[in-house]
Write an enzyme that holds these catalytic residues in place. Structure first.
Site: not given
Ligand code: BGC
Length: 740
Positions: A274
């Site tokens: 993530d």
């Molecule tokens: C989130 C993810 C997301 C990623 C990209 C993160 O803060 O937890 O779910 O896909 O950002 O935007």
């Protein structure tokens, strides 16, 4: 049957698939053999869109294999050209984005889609999202989110399919199939990303990013099944979660990513961290510095690092020092290149910018979004006020009646509010020629505490035949990092409802929110309540038709609705206590003064709220009524390799043609470990005409009763079971059967 005729084409197809796979693997090996270490590490580095000149330079030098958040098709083409034509090996970029519940045409938030209990509409929504986003060059979405969410304080419950592992698995698979289609090399598909692996929704106290303490058995029985189902359905990528479970962050969890995901489940797709979850292992206290974090993540099995720059800055040194093997890096690069080949990016790196503009908001996309919104609305209360009949004047009020931005819901980057059809606009358009519509919002937005217009709302309500109050949450109050400890309607919305009710006219509350709010206290102030979650672009039309009976509500609660936030976490598929509540417990106002020390009801409940929830999982009314009868099993004893065939009669006993979500629950009466009091195992939307009765069937292989028991092996345990077929998780008559 001519077996040769039948088997030959199957054999040819299988051989073609094998030779394509071999060919792809050969191309991957050839590329890897030509890559420098820096180019390999570059593929493992995902960057976000920003300064375009700088990015182009990184891509040209092979420093990044993937970019997220590129704003439009023309920019994708420009940057892709740099990758394909100006970088040494011409490896195309993979462009990704959070396309969570639609790209431009926005569907209900995933929790709303879950209320439809309709895999077909979820698949269609994902297909629409893939068509619109892939046209703009986005071939990888970070969806579906499969986190089991048992706590509505957690803002990301909005992005989930709710509290149930089976419902989440079914809808997750439907989303994966919608995004990826039958052939992922078709340029109108996107790679799905099953996230967040794992346990993120169990954040302690519902506070986002918090640690979790999920035991191994709970992990296998509740949190993992949706991920396993999506891996089996061919999800091309997996994202690790932010949380640490029992002290180990997922991004550094080798057992999770290598032993379970790769070895036990046979996943050959790609694993991405993530956003900065590699770097955040330092704050967790799991890694001393970025170098250690990079080693932990890559050795655990993360192939691509999203935005912590850990791989790009540390991997070369880690390899020199022997802390990371070249083979580990090669395998990660292999997984990334395989993804790019599977998406056909080498063959089709560019998009047609004209088509990209034309295909957004296509009429069939809007029609699907409207249907999804219609199916996701849950009728929680109705004294007969709905559908509205014979009304000549209605007062429309509330901050969500005309909230083009907020109706779209959380984590929606590309939906344009000017395309949103609000309830006010739809009521005027669809019913404005028959019904006089007065509009006074009463409050400007959900948190508004300015009560100055409430008197006017009461006065206008007196002049109307009915009042519809659109209340709820602004989009920004749910989603990532938007946890709440109070789930009552924000601002003066409850007072607005009471101001509407004070006129003595029928009041309908329509709640548009990102989570199940504690609306128990508001039920008295309305004659009917429709709960729609944030319904997306076409929500207004869907709600208007539901209010006037041109559509009939069929949504069911995908999550338990609480009386008070203090009940959280509360979910239907819990284990029993040794002292389950009977419902006759003494509540706080019945306790005598200076009562002697006693354990009162001697059971598990709250003195103030009792035991039950406000509305149980699976609950939802209709304008008609349904009756279940004659639930019969084809045997009362089964072996683990058999299938249970359940028949039942469903009757529409009311006056409207409608759809009922029939649900099948089981209970394993005594196991090697305590088992949940009920577990959803099947559901189906069944359409019946008014007055119609039908014999329906569910088939449930006994193998689906398996769970991880005391010996940590997943298997069906023989013994007594109960089974219910009913319209929610608390009703129905149990039928007994045995597994031998
Ligand atoms: C989130 C993810 C997301 C990623 C990209 C993160 O803060 O937890 O779910 O896909 O950002 O935007």
């Amino acid at each position: 049957m001519n077996l040769k005729k039948y088997l030959l084409p199957v054999a040819i197809m299988a051989l073609t698939a094998c030779s394509q796979t071999d060919d792809t693997e050969r191309r991957i090996d050839r590329l890897i053999s030509q890559m420098t270490l820096a180019e390999k590490i570059g593929q493992m580095n995902q960057l976000t869109y920003g300064d375009e000149e700088w990015l182009a330079e990184q891509i040209r030098n092979g420093v990044s294999g993937s970019i997220l958040n590129i704003p439009d098709a023309a920019t994708v083409n420009r940057l892709q050209k740099v990758a394909v034509e100006e970088s040494r090996l011409g490896i195309p970029l993979i462009v990704s984005r959070d396309v969570i519940h639609g790209f431009h045409t926005i569907f209900p938030i995933p929790l709303g889609q879950a209320a439809s209990f309709d895999p077909a509409i979820v698949e269609q929504g994902a297909r629409v999202a893939a068509i619109e986003a892939s046209a703009c060059g986005i071939r990888w979405t970070f969806s579906p989110m499969l986190d089991i969410s048992r706590d509505p304080r957690w803002g990301r419950i909005a992005e989930s399919f709710g509290e149930d592992p089976y419902l989440t698995s079914q809808l997750g698979v439907a989303m994966v199939e919608g995004y990826q289609g039958d052939d992922t090399s078709d340029p109108s598909t996107m790679a799905a990303c099953a996230k967040h692996f794992i346990g993120y929704g169990a954040a302690e106290g519902g506070r986002d990013y918090n640690g979790t303490t999920i035991t191994e058995r709970l992990m296998h029985n509740v949190y993992m099944p949706p991920f396993k189902a999506c891996v089996d359905a061919g999800a091309l990528t997996i994202m690790t979660s932010f949380n640490e479970n029992d002290g180990v962050p997922s991004t550094g969890n080798r057992h999770l990513l290598r032993d379970i995901l790769r070895q036990q489940w046979g996943f050959d797709g790609m694993v991405v961290s993530d956003w900065n979850s590699t770097g955040e292992m330092i704050a967790h206290g799991f890694a001393a510095d970025l170098k250690e974090a990079a080693a932990q993540a890559v050795n655990a099995g993360v192939d691509m690092d999203m935005m912590s720059h850990a791989f790009i800055s540390q991997l070369e040194e880690l390899i020199d020092e022997g802390k990371v093997d070249m083979e580990t890096v090669d395998n990660a690069v292999r997984n990334i290149l395989r993804l790019k080949f599977r998406l056909g990016l080498f063959e089709n790196p560019y998009v047609d910018e004209t088509y990209a503009a034309e295909i957004q908001y296509a009429p069939e996309h809007l029609a699907a979004a409207k249907r999804a919104a219609e199916e996701s609305a849950i009728l929680l209360k109705n004294d007969g006020t709905l559908p509205l009949k014979g009304v000549r004047t209605i007062l429309v009020t509330g901050p969500m009646a005309d909230a083009q931005h907020d109706q779209l819901g959380t984590w929606c980057f590309d939906g344009e509010p000017e395309h949103t059809v609000t309830p006010l606009a739809a009521l005027r358009k669809l019913y404005g020629d028959k019904v006089r519509i007065i509009y006074e919002p009463g409050l400007g937005y959900s948190r508004d505490n300015d009560r100055s217009k409430l008197g006017r709302v009461t006065a206008l309500a007196r002049t109307a035949d009915a009042v519809v109050v659109f209340a709820g949450e602004e989009a920004i109050l749910s989603g990532e990092a938007h946890s709440l400890s109070n789930l009552d309607l924000q601002g003066a919305q409850s007072e607005l409802l009471r101001a509407a009710k004070a006129a003595g006219k029928p009041v309908v509350a329509v709640i548009m929110a990102g989570r199940p709010l504690t609306i128990g206290g508001d039920l008295d102030a309305c004659n009917a309540m429709l709960y729609s979650f944030h319904p997306g672009t076409m929500g207004g039309e869907a709600l208007a038709e539901l209010l006037f009976g041109d559509a009939v509500p069929s949504g069911k609660c995908p999550v338990t609705f609480l009386k008070e936030v203090g009940q959280a976490p509360y979910y239907y598929n819990r284990n029993n206590t040794g002292r389950p509540a009977s419902g006759n417990e003494m509540l706080i106002d019945q306790i005598p003064l200076r009562a002697g020390q006693t354990s009162l009801g001697c059971s598990s409940y709250y003195l103030d709220t009792g035991f039950g929830p406000l509305f149980p999982f699976g609950y939802g009314l209709s304008y008609t009524t349904f009756e279940y009868g004659d639930v019969k099993l084809d045997s009362n004893e089964y072996t683990p390799d058999q299938t249970i065939k359940v028949t039942f009669t469903l009757s529409n006993t009311g006056k409207y043609d409608a759809v009922e979500v029939a649900q099948l629950y089981i209970r394993d009466v005594a196991g090697s470990i305590a088992r949940p009091i009920r577990e959803l195992k099947r559901f189906e939307r069944i359409a019946l005409k008014a007055g119609e009765s039908r014999t329906c069937t569910f088939e449930l292989p006994v193998s689906e009763l398996a769970f991880m028991g005391l010996d940590k092996r997943v298997k069906v345990e023989p013994g007594d079971f109960k089974l219910w077929v009913c319209g929610d998780s608390v009703s129905g008559e149990a039928v007994d059967f045995k597994v031998i």
